[in-house]
Write a protein that holds these residues in place. Structure first.
Motif, mmCIF file in Angstrom:
data_model
loop_
_atom_site.group_PDB
_atom_site.id
_atom_site.type_symbol
_atom_site.label_atom_id
_atom_site.label_comp_id
_atom_site.label_asym_id
_atom_site.label_seq_id
_atom_site.Cartn_x
_atom_site.Cartn_y
_atom_site.Cartn_z
ATOM 1 N N ILE A 48 0.862 -1.181 0.000
ATOM 2 C CA ILE A 48 0.000 0.000 0.000
ATOM 3 C C ILE A 48 0.900 1.233 0.000
ATOM 4 C CG2 ILE A 48 -1.793 1.281 1.247
ATOM 5 C CD1 ILE A 48 -2.554 -1.406 2.581
ATOM 6 N N VAL A 49 0.658 2.154 -0.922
ATOM 7 C CA VAL A 49 1.454 3.374 -1.003
ATOM 8 C C VAL A 49 0.522 4.579 -1.004
ATOM 9 C CG1 VAL A 49 3.075 4.748 -2.381
ATOM 10 C CG2 VAL A 49 3.336 2.260 -2.236
ATOM 11 N N SER A 73 0.646 -7.133 4.993
ATOM 12 C CA SER A 73 0.797 -5.948 4.158
ATOM 13 C C SER A 73 1.769 -4.950 4.782
ATOM 14 C CB SER A 73 -0.557 -5.266 3.968
ATOM 15 O OG SER A 73 -1.561 -6.206 3.650
ATOM 16 N N THR A 74 2.326 -4.092 3.910
ATOM 17 C CA THR A 74 3.152 -2.972 4.341
ATOM 18 C C THR A 74 2.545 -1.687 3.806
ATOM 19 O OG1 THR A 74 5.132 -4.358 4.268
ATOM 20 C CG2 THR A 74 5.462 -1.975 4.364
ATOM 21 N N CYS A 75 2.463 -0.669 4.671
ATOM 22 C CA CYS A 75 1.871 0.615 4.288
ATOM 23 C C CYS A 75 2.985 1.665 4.215
ATOM 24 C CB CYS A 75 0.824 1.048 5.311
ATOM 25 S SG CYS A 75 -0.510 -0.145 5.561
ATOM 26 N N HIS A 76 3.114 2.307 3.049
ATOM 27 C CA HIS A 76 4.150 3.308 2.824
ATOM 28 C C HIS A 76 3.503 4.682 2.713
ATOM 29 C CE1 HIS A 76 7.047 0.068 1.756
ATOM 30 N NE2 HIS A 76 5.971 -0.514 1.243
ATOM 31 N N ALA A 77 3.995 5.633 3.499
ATOM 32 C CA ALA A 77 3.519 7.014 3.434
ATOM 33 C C ALA A 77 4.618 7.880 2.821
ATOM 34 C CB ALA A 77 3.159 7.531 4.818
ATOM 35 N N VAL A 78 4.314 8.499 1.681
ATOM 36 C CA VAL A 78 5.271 9.346 0.977
ATOM 37 C C VAL A 78 4.830 10.797 1.123
ATOM 38 C CG1 VAL A 78 6.423 9.849 -1.205
ATOM 39 C CG2 VAL A 78 5.710 7.493 -0.679
ATOM 40 N N ASP A 79 5.675 11.623 1.706
ATOM 41 C CA ASP A 79 5.341 13.030 1.905
ATOM 42 C C ASP A 79 6.613 13.767 2.325
ATOM 43 O OD1 ASP A 79 4.080 15.506 2.591
ATOM 44 O OD2 ASP A 79 2.252 14.434 3.123
ATOM 45 N N THR A 80 6.701 15.040 1.976
ATOM 46 C CA THR A 80 7.807 15.857 2.483
ATOM 47 C C THR A 80 7.511 16.376 3.879
ATOM 48 O OG1 THR A 80 6.882 17.891 1.559
ATOM 49 C CG2 THR A 80 8.385 16.597 0.145
ATOM 50 N N VAL A 98 3.425 12.030 13.357
ATOM 51 C CA VAL A 98 3.088 10.844 12.551
ATOM 52 C C VAL A 98 4.104 9.735 12.805
ATOM 53 C CG1 VAL A 98 2.858 9.966 10.192
ATOM 54 C CG2 VAL A 98 1.912 12.204 10.788
ATOM 55 N N LYS A 99 5.352 10.106 12.897
ATOM 56 C CA LYS A 99 6.408 9.117 13.144
ATOM 57 C C LYS A 99 6.208 8.427 14.494
ATOM 58 C CE LYS A 99 11.442 8.762 13.684
ATOM 59 N NZ LYS A 99 12.717 9.518 13.745
ATOM 60 N N ALA A 100 5.899 9.217 15.516
ATOM 61 C CA ALA A 100 5.721 8.647 16.858
ATOM 62 C C ALA A 100 4.558 7.657 16.894
ATOM 63 C CB ALA A 100 5.498 9.772 17.864
ATOM 64 N N VAL A 101 3.454 8.011 16.267
ATOM 65 C CA VAL A 101 2.292 7.114 16.252
ATOM 66 C C VAL A 101 2.604 5.854 15.463
ATOM 67 C CG1 VAL A 101 -0.113 6.872 15.532
ATOM 68 C CG2 VAL A 101 0.670 9.017 16.544
ATOM 69 N N THR A 102 3.282 6.006 14.334
ATOM 70 C CA THR A 102 3.625 4.853 13.500
ATOM 71 C C THR A 102 4.506 3.876 14.267
ATOM 72 O OG1 THR A 102 3.524 6.236 11.509
ATOM 73 C CG2 THR A 102 4.660 4.133 11.323
ATOM 74 N N GLU A 103 5.528 4.393 14.922
ATOM 75 C CA GLU A 103 6.454 3.516 15.643
ATOM 76 C C GLU A 103 5.802 2.856 16.847
ATOM 77 O OE1 GLU A 103 9.698 6.094 16.529
ATOM 78 O OE2 GLU A 103 10.594 5.946 14.520
ATOM 79 N N ARG A 104 4.903 3.569 17.511
ATOM 80 C CA ARG A 104 4.261 3.013 18.703
ATOM 81 C C ARG A 104 3.133 2.042 18.370
ATOM 82 N NH1 ARG A 104 2.668 7.406 20.830
ATOM 83 N NH2 ARG A 104 0.487 7.341 20.188
ATOM 84 N N ILE A 109 4.627 -2.329 10.224
ATOM 85 C CA ILE A 109 3.516 -2.178 9.262
ATOM 86 C C ILE A 109 3.664 -0.883 8.480
ATOM 87 C CG2 ILE A 109 1.022 -1.854 9.020
ATOM 88 C CD1 ILE A 109 0.664 -3.617 11.494
ATOM 89 N N GLY A 110 3.833 0.231 9.191
ATOM 90 C CA GLY A 110 3.919 1.536 8.551
ATOM 91 C C GLY A 110 5.355 1.964 8.305
ATOM 92 N N LYS A 111 5.619 2.505 7.128
ATOM 93 C CA LYS A 111 6.944 3.010 6.770
ATOM 94 C C LYS A 111 6.790 4.412 6.192
ATOM 95 C CE LYS A 111 8.879 -1.572 5.798
ATOM 96 N NZ LYS A 111 9.697 -1.595 7.026
ATOM 97 N N LEU A 112 7.581 5.356 6.690
ATOM 98 C CA LEU A 112 7.503 6.741 6.250
ATOM 99 C C LEU A 112 8.665 7.048 5.311
ATOM 100 C CD1 LEU A 112 6.636 8.526 9.635
ATOM 101 C CD2 LEU A 112 5.123 7.303 8.055
ATOM 102 N N LEU A 113 8.364 7.641 4.157
ATOM 103 C CA LEU A 113 9.374 8.074 3.206
ATOM 104 C C LEU A 113 9.258 9.582 3.055
ATOM 105 C CD1 LEU A 113 8.452 5.046 2.280
ATOM 106 C CD2 LEU A 113 9.872 5.552 0.288
#
Length: 747
Positions: A48-49, A73-80, A98-104, A109-113
């Motif tokens: 998922i991207v 599944s893996t969820c990728h979030a792409v944003d500056t 967003v990073k803190a919520v994703t890691e916790r 599952i969630g990956k930030l780019l």
């Protein structure tokens, strides 16, 4: 093939302190979260991207579905995470949140780019993405570019989501791009700014199943919209309608990087937002629907549709040059001002003669009442005053079931039933309609699941006849838990210290109940509904209509609004007896409790709106607006805090024998109390009542269980309360004008 399930998801991000709750729960993506969740649970896409994440309302919906479903599944979030002219610009705090919520919440599952969309292309192989969500910069050129460059990355039968497919103006162009894609299989959600679901590379059997059910899906998920509709999910997961809708017109030339923050602030105050084009015509809305119009731009004349509104409708219009000027308080004030049933030019209530045997019109708004409607019905049949009628307006949304099964069975010629063509949902409008159908000289409001004591109407009539200057009357009330008949008590400080309680024995319940008494109407108690009279509430008909009746557009707090206008316009008379039994439904399902947050907010806004007039009224009757806090029974008789605007209809045909019994008097002699109790039992308490405050002897309940209801009233005081405090408390409990203190002389 598994079927599509409509799930009731719980989103962990809703409780995240790192991100603004309004942006997640009430923002532009809020109405699509359940679809996104169900979609991922159904199709289980491996990759998922998302292009454009900001706070993560959509991204965390995908992640939650993966986590709850145990998917790989893996969820990728792409944003500056820097923003753009449409979303606004912001600092690193959004990314860090967003990073803190994703890691916790979603590790693994969630990956930030943190990259531009073009920079992130090389991170994904062609044909590897199963679900692509495009929600970046919203111009036509930008969305076309994103789609074209990322389409090769989409797998066979891959799906693309487009947000804001129904937003026009301010250079938004997704709607144009979406219109060009209608030849491919798709699902089209029109709510919450619009969401397009596109199948550009074919469909499999599961996706065909979705397309077959797309009409059903569009209807179901439209009900989860939190923006542009009347429904929002409350803390408990039930449906909580908004206060009113603000139709927002934004000039095409206006740019504001932070409008989304303003939207969230308004929605957290219970205001729904509907975005409209600057040149849009008047939206098709129910004329009874609560609403205001807001335009943003340099020149109000450019808004042709708003300028073309009828005069009365234009009075609901606020124009500002900047979004920063929009405040929830201003919108509430505009709404109240344009729906005010009591313009300031109206004079107060002027009493008119009342007939010797006035008709009393009891009116009730019914909603899915069931057997509970028989409580008020049977209590009316037992009234000692028989010249009454009962007007019931059924606002149930059950196809007439309540009307046919519950109301038609009320077999008395004095009962009149009405059922409008459709359910309103706005309690003010329903009560106003019911009151308009009443023909009596006195109007009494009764809820559909409560009951009146047998002498309620008789005492209301007597109070009005003895106090012709009063346009409003009320009595004491008890709240009873319907499932077990246990008594309810709000504590010593209820009503800002101006409400007190006493106990009476209710024979049909075979136990005592706590009776709530409102002791004063002043600058403190007028501030909130908790300080004002509960049921029963009765108006002279002329007074009710003079002050404008119930405000039609109020969903809740209609009673506070009407009581304030009553205070501004007429004298009020209190009847110091238990006249009304209010039932608290099991689980706290009464509207007062389920919509408490809305009630609190709306009461505060109404108090602010009426503030100047309340101050003028208090000044005219020489009452202070600011009163230092103290429980009323602890105030001295010369304290300004004991002064009140209301009259008291006390009995003159008997006396109150008052027994203050403080805990400190451990050797108190109960002889005089026993004599008074025995004499009362012999005479049926025809010439006196007994009032006891302090340390209550056990024998009191035994006598009360065999005496007429209310002839004996008592209340256990705190251990530290002295004789004078017990005396003052007991005096407030009494119903007779003559009060005889027994056991110690007054000094």
């Amino acid at each position: 093939m598994k079927g599509w399930d409509y799930r009731h998801a719980t989103f962990a991000v809703d409780e995240a302190e790192e991100l603004p709750a309004g942006a997640i729960r009430y923002g532009p993506w809020s109405g699509h979260r359940r679809f996104a969740y169900d979609f991922v649970r159904y199709l289980a896409p491996e990759c998922i991207v998302e292009l454009g994440t900001q706070y993560g309302a959509s991204f965390f919906s995908f992640c939650q579905a993966v986590k709850d479903g145990g998917l790989t599944s893996t969820c990728h979030a792409v944003d500056t995470w820097e923003g753009d002219p449409h979303a606004g610009y912001y600092g690193d705090d959004v990314y860090e949140g967003v990073k803190a919520v994703t890691e916790r919440e979603f590790p693994g599952i969630g990956k930030l780019l943190r990259k531009t969309f073009d920079e992130a292309l090389k991170e994904f192989e062609d044909g590897s993405i199963d679900l692509l969500h495009i929600d970046g910069y919203h111009t036509y050129e930008a969305v076309s570019h994103d789609y074209t460059t990322w389409l090769p990355k989409l797998s066979e039968n891959g799906v693309v989501l487009f947000h804001d497919t129904y937003v026009r103006g301010r250079d938004f162009g997704v709607y144009k791009f979406w219109a060009e894609r209608q030849g491919d299989p798709h699902i089209d959600f029109t709510h919450c700014n619009g969401l397009g679901v596109l199948f550009p590379k074919g469909t499999n059997a599961q996706q065909e199943h979705m397309l077959i059910r797309k009409g059903e899906m569009e209807e179901v998920y439209r009900g989860t919209d939190r923006i542009g509709r009347l429904r929002r999910n409350n803390e408990e997961g039930g449906a909580e309608p908004s206060m009113f809708t603000a139709y927002l017109y934004i000039s095409d030339s206006y740019t504001d990087h932070y409008l989304h923050i303003i939207f969230n602030r308004l929605m957290e105050k219970g205001i729904d937002i509907v975005l409209c084009d600057a040149d849009a015509s008047h939206p098709e809305v129910d004329p009874k629907h609560p609403r205001v119009y807001v335009s943003i731009g340099q020149d109000w004349q450019e808004f042709k549709g708003l300028n073309g509104l009828p005069l009365e409708e234009r009075r609901r219009w606020i124009h500002v040059k900047s979004g920063e000027e929009i405040e929830a308080d201003h919108l509430f004030h505009c709404w109240f001002k344009r729906t005010d049933p009591l313009p300031e030019v109206k004079v107060g209530f002027l009493p008119s003669p009342m007939s010797d045997l006035p008709l009393v019109s009891v009116f009730t708004a019914a909603y899915r009442s069931g057997d509970k409607i028989r409580r008020p019905y049977e209590s009316l049949l037992k009234q000692t005053y028989s010249n009454w009628e009962w007007v019931i307006v059924d606002d149930s949304d059950d196809g007439g079931e309540t009307y046919q099964t519950a109301l038609m069975g009320l077999d008395d010629a004095r009962v009149r039933r009405y059922r409008p063509d459709g359910s309103s949902g706005y309690i003010g409008a329903v009560k106003r309609y019911a009151a308009s159908l009443c023909t009596g000289e006195i109007l009494v409001e009764v809820d559909h699941d409560d009951e009146l004591t047998e002498d309620c109407l008789e005492k209301i009539v007597s109070a009005f006849q003895a106090n012709p200057e009063a346009g409003f009357a009320y009595g004491d009330c008890t709240e009873v838990h319907a499932d077990n008949l246990h008594a309810h008590w709000y504590g010593w400080d209820s009503g800002y210290g101006y409400n007190l309680y006493y106990r009476v024995w209710i024979h049909k319940m075979k136990r005592w109940q706590n009776v709530n008494k409102h002791t004063a109407l002043n600058g403190t108690t007028i501030r909130h509904l908790v300080g004002l009279p509960n049921h029963p509430r009765a108006w002279r008909r002329d007074c009710y209509h003079l002050i404008g009746g119930h405000r039609e557009e109020l969903l809740v707090a209609d009673d506070y609004d009407l009581l304030v206008r009553t205070f501004l316009s007429t004298r009020v008379v209190a009847i110091p007896d238990l006249l009304y039994i209010q039932y608290r439904n099991a689980g706290g399902s009464n509207t007062t409790f389920t919509r408490n947050k809305q009630i609190q907010l709306l009461v505060q806004q109404l108090y602010n709106y009426y503030g100047d007039r309340i101050g003028q009224r208090l000044e005219s009757i020489e009452l202070p607006r600011e009163i230092p806090y103290e429980r009323i029974w602890k105030r001295k008789t010369d304290d300004a805090g004991v002064k009140t605007a209301h009259l008291i209809h006390e009995r003159e045909d008997r006396s109150s024998l008052v027994f203050p019994i403080p805990h400190e008097e451990e050797e108190y002699d109960h002889t005089l109390l026993l004599e008074a109790l025995r004499e009362g039992m012999e005479t049926g308490f025809s010439d006196h009542e007994i009032v006891i405050a302090g340390r209550i002897p056990h024998l009191v309940e035994t006598y009360a269980a065999n005496a007429p209801m209310g002839a004996i009233r008592w209340w256990p005081m705190e251990v530290e309360d002295d004789w004078e405090t017990c005396l003052r408390y007991a005096t407030y409990m009494a119903s007779c004008k003559e009060k005889v203190v027994v056991g110690r002389s007054l000094t």
